[in-house]
Design a protein around this motif. Sequence first.
Motif, mmCIF file in Angstrom:
data_model
loop_
_atom_site.group_PDB
_atom_site.id
_atom_site.type_symbol
_atom_site.label_atom_id
_atom_site.label_comp_id
_atom_site.label_asym_id
_atom_site.label_seq_id
_atom_site.Cartn_x
_atom_site.Cartn_y
_atom_site.Cartn_z
ATOM 1 N N VAL A 57 0.757 -1.018 0.157
ATOM 2 C CA VAL A 57 -0.013 -0.522 -0.138
ATOM 3 C C VAL A 57 0.534 1.141 0.124
ATOM 4 N N GLY A 58 1.552 1.180 0.450
ATOM 5 C CA GLY A 58 2.547 2.310 0.394
ATOM 6 C C GLY A 58 3.359 2.095 -0.531
ATOM 7 N N LYS A 59 3.707 1.671 -1.836
ATOM 8 C CA LYS A 59 4.538 1.550 -2.883
ATOM 9 C C LYS A 59 3.509 1.864 -3.334
ATOM 10 N N PHE A 60 2.206 1.812 -3.747
ATOM 11 C CA PHE A 60 1.351 1.986 -4.692
ATOM 12 C C PHE A 60 0.514 3.273 -4.486
ATOM 13 N N VAL A 61 0.402 3.055 -3.053
ATOM 14 C CA VAL A 61 -0.892 4.454 -3.372
ATOM 15 C C VAL A 61 -1.022 5.182 -2.165
ATOM 16 N N GLY A 62 0.423 5.513 -1.243
ATOM 17 C CA GLY A 62 0.106 6.948 -1.028
ATOM 18 C C GLY A 62 0.415 6.842 1.132
ATOM 19 N N LYS A 63 1.275 8.151 1.056
ATOM 20 C CA LYS A 63 1.384 8.207 2.945
ATOM 21 C C LYS A 63 -0.476 7.462 3.633
ATOM 22 N N ASP A 64 -0.728 8.401 3.017
ATOM 23 C CA ASP A 64 -2.378 8.669 3.555
ATOM 24 C C ASP A 64 -3.016 6.806 3.252
ATOM 25 N N ALA A 65 -3.077 6.628 2.661
ATOM 26 C CA ALA A 65 -3.336 4.964 3.097
ATOM 27 C C ALA A 65 -2.733 4.592 3.646
ATOM 28 N N LEU A 66 -1.001 4.384 3.570
ATOM 29 C CA LEU A 66 0.041 3.691 4.295
ATOM 30 C C LEU A 66 -0.102 3.656 5.989
ATOM 31 N N ALA A 67 -0.951 5.053 6.232
ATOM 32 C CA ALA A 67 -1.452 5.769 7.720
ATOM 33 C C ALA A 67 -2.827 4.722 7.976
ATOM 34 N N ALA A 68 -3.793 4.575 7.182
ATOM 35 C CA ALA A 68 -4.852 4.272 7.093
ATOM 36 C C ALA A 68 -4.864 2.384 7.588
ATOM 37 N N VAL A 69 -3.351 1.460 6.773
ATOM 38 C CA VAL A 69 -3.642 0.397 7.036
ATOM 39 C C VAL A 69 -2.749 -0.023 8.209
ATOM 40 N N SER A 70 -1.459 0.974 8.043
ATOM 41 C CA SER A 70 -0.515 0.495 8.977
ATOM 42 C C SER A 70 -0.722 0.840 10.226
ATOM 43 N N SER A 71 -1.193 1.745 10.354
ATOM 44 C CA SER A 71 -2.218 1.905 11.598
ATOM 45 C C SER A 71 -3.593 1.210 12.605
ATOM 46 N N SER A 72 -3.073 -0.228 12.203
ATOM 47 C CA SER A 72 -4.740 -0.995 12.217
ATOM 48 C C SER A 72 -4.858 -1.645 13.168
ATOM 49 N N GLY A 73 -2.996 -1.666 13.469
ATOM 50 C CA GLY A 73 -2.825 -3.369 13.719
ATOM 51 C C GLY A 73 -3.763 -3.071 15.954
ATOM 52 N N ASN A 74 -3.510 -2.422 16.744
ATOM 53 C CA ASN A 74 -3.966 -1.688 17.681
ATOM 54 C C ASN A 74 -5.815 -1.662 17.845
ATOM 55 N N THR A 133 -1.195 -16.003 -0.695
ATOM 56 C CA THR A 133 -2.620 -16.363 -1.035
ATOM 57 C C THR A 133 -2.239 -14.613 -1.113
ATOM 58 N N ASN A 134 -2.198 -13.803 0.366
ATOM 59 C CA ASN A 134 -1.940 -12.927 0.484
ATOM 60 C C ASN A 134 -1.399 -11.681 -0.136
ATOM 61 N N VAL A 135 0.096 -12.060 -0.484
ATOM 62 C CA VAL A 135 0.625 -11.203 -0.814
ATOM 63 C C VAL A 135 -0.078 -11.406 -2.609
ATOM 64 N N THR A 136 -0.181 -12.423 -2.946
ATOM 65 C CA THR A 136 0.253 -11.649 -4.608
ATOM 66 C C THR A 136 -1.630 -11.080 -4.783
ATOM 67 N N LEU A 137 -2.747 -11.452 -3.903
ATOM 68 C CA LEU A 137 -3.897 -10.523 -4.105
ATOM 69 C C LEU A 137 -3.526 -8.744 -3.531
ATOM 70 N N ASP A 138 -3.078 -8.269 -3.123
ATOM 71 C CA ASP A 138 -2.223 -7.683 -2.511
ATOM 72 C C ASP A 138 -1.926 -7.049 -3.973
ATOM 73 N N LEU A 139 -0.829 -7.870 -4.858
ATOM 74 C CA LEU A 139 0.075 -7.147 -5.511
ATOM 75 C C LEU A 139 -1.364 -7.000 -7.631
ATOM 76 N N ILE A 140 -1.711 -7.686 -6.783
ATOM 77 C CA ILE A 140 -3.116 -7.962 -8.223
ATOM 78 C C ILE A 140 -4.271 -6.530 -7.266
ATOM 79 N N PHE A 141 -4.702 -6.655 -6.269
ATOM 80 C CA PHE A 141 -5.830 -5.351 -6.261
ATOM 81 C C PHE A 141 -5.597 -3.840 -5.914
ATOM 82 N N VAL A 142 -3.985 -4.628 -5.409
ATOM 83 C CA VAL A 142 -3.462 -2.970 -4.814
ATOM 84 C C VAL A 142 -2.688 -2.997 -6.090
ATOM 85 N N GLY A 143 -2.004 -3.587 -7.303
ATOM 86 C CA GLY A 143 -0.562 -2.694 -7.621
ATOM 87 C C GLY A 143 -1.030 -2.956 -9.349
#
Length: 442
Positions: A44-61, A179-189
């Motif tokens: 997400v950080g590489k293909f979408v941008g900073k705001d999307a990275l913030a939305a995804v990477s801060s989700s863990g807590n 499966t997750n990495v492959t679908l990430d590359l397809i759906f996001v990239g």
Amino acid sequence: MKSRNQSVDMTQGVIWKQLAYFALPLFLGNLCQQLYNTADSVIVGKFVGKDALAAVSSSGNLIFMMTGFFMGLFVGAGVIISRYFGAKCYNRLEAAVHTDLAFAMVCGVLLTLVGIFLTPQILVWMRTPEDVLPQSIQYFRLYFMGSLFMIVYNACMGILQAVGDSRSPLRYLIISSITNVTLDLIFVGALKWGVNGAAIATVVSQMVSAVLCFRKLVQADGPYRLVPKRIRFELPMLKHIAAQGIPSGVQNSIIAIANVVVQSNINTFGSDAMAGCGSYAKVEGFVFLPITSFAMALTTFTGQNLGAGQYDRAKRGARVGFTCSTLLAELIGLTLLLVAPYAIALFTGLRPQHLRRDAGSGPGQDAHVHHAGVLVRHPCDVYHAGAEGVAGYYHHLLGIPHYVVSQLRGVSAVLSEGRLGPFVPEDALKRLRRVRYFAPGG
């Protein structure tokens, strides 16, 4: 003593070999899970941008807060199942397995409803910035639509681990990670679905692992075999599971709530700080892998030996597991200390040397360098970058914000003089008001 159904009797044999043999697949499985969780943020950080990275990477807590209590409950189920397995009380083992699955399905449905309907309000309470909020809501809602698969998988995995099978969950996690990495590359990239694509990829991968684990239990030829039509509640067994699992669930919840409070304060610094701290958390998660793996191994080892009445063996196993997990965690921590710039650089494609540069926020500064500064420096320092001219604000020699120094002085006075009173002196409060430390509107 390994049977053809891959369960392992841990009540006999050399203790350190038993624990290492069982913990290694758990470690590799947790490593795969951590890698595919990190893959969401990296892609997400590489293909979408900073705001999307913030939305995804801060989700863990937030995700852990929503799921932690339920996951703790299933730790209790695993303890009970391992005890029955060690005691060879197979009738009660069968009842525990089917009650556990019935409970998991109900919890999965409840968590799905709570996640879908309460996510917007929870994110607002966490002071998520407006520029990140819409994508965060989309990501969390889609993520929690897969709650049923996530909880069923963890319940099935707990059953397999309780009877000594740690290799089957490893295989399923490897399949799920690919499966997750492959679908990430397809759906996001490729398809440019943004955070929605990352969430959908995660849900599908969780569904794959849940189906595989469920099928393993249905096809098992041991006493823990799952018969779908027998999945129902047995009230005395449910009470037993709850009695064992609620303390663990509460412990997880307390930790999760504390992390959410911390995340709420980070959110006030904006999407840069959210992306930076979220990226750091993904890297930090690798340090806890050996601790988590040996803790899971010890749960099975201790449960089986307590069920068999071998109390001294259970104590010796606890000492071995504690020593091994501590040494491995320290080793991984030191390794990450050396490679941290390279690990963080994966999230945005920054060169490692940028992460060592003192990044301000002047008008002519490169945006990548500014973001790099956010990733490795205190969010307060970045939030106030270039604000040294503001009355009352200065950089401490160690990089500690002024308001923290004032609080520490107040605590020191209370401890040394034994007096009561506010921790923050009045003159410090006046300086804080001039500085406007807190985020606008906060």
